[in-house]
Design a protein around this motif. Structure first.
Motif, PDB file in Angstrom:
ATOM      1  N   ALA A 181     -54.573  -7.954  -7.273  1.00  0.00           N
ATOM      2  CA  ALA A 181     -53.770  -7.172  -8.241  1.00  0.00           C
ATOM      3  C   ALA A 181     -52.279  -7.700  -8.132  1.00  0.00           C
ATOM      4  O   ALA A 181     -51.789  -7.790  -7.106  1.00  0.00           O
ATOM      5  CB  ALA A 181     -53.826  -5.781  -8.024  1.00  0.00           C
ATOM      6  N   LEU A 182     -51.777  -7.587  -9.174  1.00  0.00           N
ATOM      7  CA  LEU A 182     -50.073  -8.154  -9.063  1.00  0.00           C
ATOM      8  C   LEU A 182     -49.508  -6.675  -9.656  1.00  0.00           C
ATOM      9  O   LEU A 182     -49.617  -5.989 -10.634  1.00  0.00           O
ATOM     10  CB  LEU A 182     -49.738  -9.179 -10.031  1.00  0.00           C
ATOM     11  CG  LEU A 182     -48.226  -9.821  -9.842  1.00  0.00           C
ATOM     12  CD1 LEU A 182     -48.317 -11.137 -10.370  1.00  0.00           C
ATOM     13  CD2 LEU A 182     -47.240  -8.833 -10.693  1.00  0.00           C
ATOM     14  N   LEU A 183     -48.548  -6.320  -8.905  1.00  0.00           N
ATOM     15  CA  LEU A 183     -47.824  -4.898  -9.164  1.00  0.00           C
ATOM     16  C   LEU A 183     -46.304  -5.101  -9.214  1.00  0.00           C
ATOM     17  O   LEU A 183     -45.765  -5.590  -8.178  1.00  0.00           O
ATOM     18  CB  LEU A 183     -48.185  -3.750  -7.998  1.00  0.00           C
ATOM     19  CG  LEU A 183     -49.647  -3.171  -7.849  1.00  0.00           C
ATOM     20  CD1 LEU A 183     -50.246  -4.231  -6.915  1.00  0.00           C
ATOM     21  CD2 LEU A 183     -49.625  -2.037  -7.240  1.00  0.00           C
ATOM     22  N   SER A 184     -45.670  -4.939 -10.343  1.00  0.00           N
ATOM     23  CA  SER A 184     -44.329  -4.826 -10.285  1.00  0.00           C
ATOM     24  C   SER A 184     -43.801  -3.620 -11.142  1.00  0.00           C
ATOM     25  O   SER A 184     -43.974  -4.010 -12.607  1.00  0.00           O
ATOM     26  CB  SER A 184     -44.009  -6.146 -11.119  1.00  0.00           C
ATOM     27  OG  SER A 184     -42.518  -6.452 -11.225  1.00  0.00           O
ATOM     28  N   VAL A 214     -50.270  -4.475 -12.951  1.00  0.00           N
ATOM     29  CA  VAL A 214     -49.623  -3.085 -12.932  1.00  0.00           C
ATOM     30  C   VAL A 214     -48.204  -3.522 -13.215  1.00  0.00           C
ATOM     31  O   VAL A 214     -47.559  -3.877 -12.262  1.00  0.00           O
ATOM     32  CB  VAL A 214     -49.945  -2.292 -11.808  1.00  0.00           C
ATOM     33  CG1 VAL A 214     -49.351  -1.014 -12.079  1.00  0.00           C
ATOM     34  CG2 VAL A 214     -51.567  -2.198 -11.460  1.00  0.00           C
ATOM     35  N   VAL A 215     -47.635  -2.989 -14.518  1.00  0.00           N
ATOM     36  CA  VAL A 215     -46.264  -3.179 -14.788  1.00  0.00           C
ATOM     37  C   VAL A 215     -45.689  -2.012 -15.593  1.00  0.00           C
ATOM     38  O   VAL A 215     -46.399  -1.846 -16.499  1.00  0.00           O
ATOM     39  CB  VAL A 215     -46.096  -4.601 -15.686  1.00  0.00           C
ATOM     40  CG1 VAL A 215     -44.612  -4.689 -16.210  1.00  0.00           C
ATOM     41  CG2 VAL A 215     -46.429  -5.750 -14.826  1.00  0.00           C
ATOM     42  N   SER A 216     -44.714  -1.541 -15.067  1.00  0.00           N
ATOM     43  CA  SER A 216     -44.090  -0.697 -15.907  1.00  0.00           C
ATOM     44  C   SER A 216     -42.472  -1.172 -16.122  1.00  0.00           C
ATOM     45  O   SER A 216     -41.821  -2.013 -15.204  1.00  0.00           O
ATOM     46  CB  SER A 216     -43.569   0.623 -15.222  1.00  0.00           C
ATOM     47  OG  SER A 216     -42.849   0.703 -14.153  1.00  0.00           O
ATOM     48  N   GLY A 274     -41.856  -9.052 -17.552  1.00  0.00           N
ATOM     49  CA  GLY A 274     -42.961  -7.883 -17.587  1.00  0.00           C
ATOM     50  C   GLY A 274     -43.476  -7.999 -18.826  1.00  0.00           C
ATOM     51  O   GLY A 274     -44.713  -8.054 -18.804  1.00  0.00           O
ATOM     52  N   PRO A 275     -43.107  -7.894 -20.000  1.00  0.00           N
ATOM     53  CA  PRO A 275     -43.564  -8.119 -21.362  1.00  0.00           C
ATOM     54  C   PRO A 275     -44.517  -9.076 -21.571  1.00  0.00           C
ATOM     55  O   PRO A 275     -45.652  -9.240 -22.148  1.00  0.00           O
ATOM     56  CB  PRO A 275     -42.820  -8.078 -22.305  1.00  0.00           C
ATOM     57  CG  PRO A 275     -41.467  -7.110 -21.837  1.00  0.00           C
ATOM     58  CD  PRO A 275     -41.427  -7.667 -20.201  1.00  0.00           C
ATOM     59  N   ALA A 276     -44.043 -10.365 -20.940  1.00  0.00           N
ATOM     60  CA  ALA A 276     -44.712 -11.667 -20.958  1.00  0.00           C
ATOM     61  C   ALA A 276     -46.263 -11.254 -20.363  1.00  0.00           C
ATOM     62  O   ALA A 276     -47.444 -11.744 -20.644  1.00  0.00           O
ATOM     63  CB  ALA A 276     -43.950 -12.560 -20.434  1.00  0.00           C
ATOM     64  N   ALA A 334     -57.555  -6.463 -16.241  1.00  0.00           N
ATOM     65  CA  ALA A 334     -57.171  -4.950 -16.428  1.00  0.00           C
ATOM     66  C   ALA A 334     -55.593  -5.062 -16.406  1.00  0.00           C
ATOM     67  O   ALA A 334     -55.019  -5.443 -15.586  1.00  0.00           O
ATOM     68  CB  ALA A 334     -58.010  -3.890 -15.506  1.00  0.00           C
ATOM     69  N   VAL A 335     -55.136  -4.298 -17.372  1.00  0.00           N
ATOM     70  CA  VAL A 335     -53.530  -4.191 -17.452  1.00  0.00           C
ATOM     71  C   VAL A 335     -53.204  -2.684 -17.615  1.00  0.00           C
ATOM     72  O   VAL A 335     -53.653  -1.763 -18.241  1.00  0.00           O
ATOM     73  CB  VAL A 335     -52.750  -5.052 -18.796  1.00  0.00           C
ATOM     74  CG1 VAL A 335     -53.491  -4.626 -19.887  1.00  0.00           C
ATOM     75  CG2 VAL A 335     -51.445  -4.856 -18.517  1.00  0.00           C
ATOM     76  N   VAL A 336     -52.166  -2.190 -16.636  1.00  0.00           N
ATOM     77  CA  VAL A 336     -51.752  -0.980 -16.631  1.00  0.00           C
ATOM     78  C   VAL A 336     -50.349  -0.912 -16.684  1.00  0.00           C
ATOM     79  O   VAL A 336     -49.528  -1.411 -16.109  1.00  0.00           O
ATOM     80  CB  VAL A 336     -52.244  -0.173 -15.180  1.00  0.00           C
ATOM     81  CG1 VAL A 336     -51.578   1.185 -15.172  1.00  0.00           C
ATOM     82  CG2 VAL A 336     -53.616  -0.185 -14.890  1.00  0.00           C
TER      83      VAL A 336
END
Length: 530
Positions: free
Chosen positions: A11-14, A105-107, A132-134, A147-149
């Motif tokens: 998972a990549l979280l930013s 996981v990106v906000s 982030g949007p990319a 899966a994208v959060v």
């Protein structure tokens, strides 16, 4: 494992919003998921004692240009976009040392919040997220595998899916998350493009983007067969969208529409100058008044049309106090909206379990610019908010007789109200209160007659011998195209008139006013409201 289930190994979280981040990441680690992260997110995870790989260790490049460039790299986007069942994609991953990313996981950077707090142009620009949007769009496109959060509220759903499917996500969840992901980036880009348009004073950009965040789904719209939902936009404006509902059942679509109309109208009255109350029914004011106190203003507003006020919306420009609350709850009321409410007032309203009480924290600025939208078949109309205020207008006396000081005060009051009445709009006022309102008629003379009839009916309800319109003033939202509407007002007992002027027959109308002994002023501003 069924083909629609995809195990999450990496998972990549930013995230800029770190709500719930640590607990969510810890649950992933406990399931054997390896974590990759960036900047402040990586630091937060590491400080919490969680094993996490910095994205620079994945890409082989350090974060650079003040963090503007960190995830824009094939080893990130390849890991998100690779179709797992495609042999060529798998060969490319192997050849270039790209590892799959199964959960993103990106906000996004808080652009909307940065604008809302009045930050400088440069600060707003720096809060436009690029990477982030990319990544979000890449992961959402490849939702068959990834899966994208995009917001913390979905952490629980992801963990539930993993728990129920031996560490895998379902296609159903991934599709739902992908839809939300694209909607989030669309709303984000809409906020940015509209901000740019505003800074450039561009009123008709070639593309107009819209975006909103779901406030709540609604049982139905104007009618039970119409689906509906309530969305909030980035506009920083006190009102229904920003209000706290202290009590009462869920607001309906019509409640929200009517409450907004009432609150925008009452905001025309400066609370430092006077207390004011607006009662609205079906998006039109049926009573508006000023007073020394809210209860005085409410009683004067109610007297204008006590029949229509039943089941209406009450808006106040000051803190709801106990005395006003006691009076308002004497008849059936759907919603009360005010900048604030005392504890005693809230307790009084609480006795009416279905009555909604909304507090907003302030009044919307009637002079502030803004965007108003209306759909048509195949498109929509966009216009600026009607932010013209009568106090800023140069009133021109056009009759032989000038209005008295009291007439002038009532004229400006009436024109303030007419701005918020559906066209064609006619408003009779006296003593800082409406006494008759005619709204939404195809003919202005019909609006005049209806308003006069309303004033006569209100007088009967109050046990008075003469119509409330006797000795009143009258406001028209647009010019009188003929003298008949003005003469109908004179016949009802009005002594002075305020209107925009600008008709080809202005001279004829002015002559009729002079012959009837009326004082009349022109504002030069029209207030159509359809």
């Amino acid at each position: 494992m069924p083909s629609d289930l995809k195990r999450v190994n990496r998972a990549l979280l930013s995230v800029s919003d770190k709500t719930g981040l640590i607990d969510f990441a810890r649950a992933l680690v406990e399931r054997g998921v390896s974590l990759v992260s960036t900047g402040g997110t990586r630091k937060a995870l590491a400080d919490a004692g969680l094993p996490v790989l910095d994205v620079s260790e994945v890409t082989g490049f350090p974060e650079m240009m003040d963090g503007r460039v960190k995830t824009l790299h094939p080893k990130v986007h390849g890991g998100l976009l690779a179709v797992r069942a495609n042999p060529e994609h798998q060969a490319a991953m192997l050849a270039h040392g790209i590892e799959a990313i199964d959960l993103l996981v990106v906000s996004l950077y808080p652009f909307e919040a940065t604008v809302a707090k009045g930050a400088s142009y440069d600060d707003c620009i720096e809060n436009i997220d690029i990477g982030g949007p990319a990544m979000i769009r890449a992961a959402a496109k490849n939702h068959a595998d990834v899966a994208v959060v995009v917001e913390p509220s979905d952490y629980a759903a992801v963990l539930a899916d993993l728990a129920g499917n031996d560490g895998a996500t379902t296609l159903t969840l991934r599709k739902r998350l992908a839809q939300k992901a694209y909607a989030r980036t669309a709303a984000y880009d809409a906020a940015i493009s509209n901000w740019f348009a505003a800074t450039l004073c561009e009123t008709a950009p070639a593309f107009r983007a819209l975006g909103g965040v779901l406030a709540e789904p609604m049982r139905y719209g104007e009618n039970p067969h119409q689906a509906a939902a309530f969305y909030r936009t980035p506009e920083n404006r006190f009102g229904v969208a920003t209000a706290r509902q202290l009590q009462g059942k869920q607001l309906s679509y019509n409640n929200i529409n009517d409450t907004d109309a009432a609150f925008e109208c009452v905001a025309e009255f400066d609370p430092a100058r006077t207390a004011a109350v607006v009662i609205v029914k079906h998006a039109n004011p049926c009573g508006v008044a000023e007073g020394e106190t809210l209860v005085e203003a409410y009683e004067k507003a109610l007297a204008c049309d006590p029949v229509s006020a039943f089941g209406g919306i009450v808006a106040l420009n000051r803190t709801l106090d106990a005395e006003a609350a006691k009076k308002i709850v004497e008849i059936f009321t759907e919603v009360i909206i005010a900048p604030a409410a005392t504890d005693d007032a809230a307790a009084i309203v609480a006795a009416k379990k279905n009555l909604r009480l909304l507090v907003t924290g302030g009044l919307p600025d009637p002079r502030a610019p803004g965007l108003m939208l209306r759909t048509v078949a195949g498109g929509f109309l966009a216009q600026g908010r009607d932010n013209a205020v009568v106090d800023d207008m140069e009133l021109k006396v056009v009759t032989r007789r000038a209005p008295s000081a009291q007439e002038l005060a009532d004229l400006t009051f009436a024109f303030r109200v007419a701005k918020h009445v559906k066209s064609n709009a006619i408003v009779y006022a006296k003593g800082g209160a409406t006494v008759g309102i005619g709204a939404g008629q195809m003919s202005r003379v019909d609006s005049s007659r209806i308003a006069a009839w309303k004033a006569a009916e209100a007088a009967k309800a109050a046990g008075l011998a003469h119509s409330l319109a006797k000795g009143s003033v009258v406001a028209s939202d647009a010019f009188f195209p003929f003298a008949d509407g003005l003469l109908a007002a004179a016949e009802a007992g009005a002594t002075a008139v305020i209107q925009p002027g600008g008709s080809m027959r202005d001279d004829e109308v002015i002559k009729a006013a002079d012959e009837a002994g009326l004082a009349m002023v022109f504002t030069g501003h029209r207030h159509f409201r359809h």
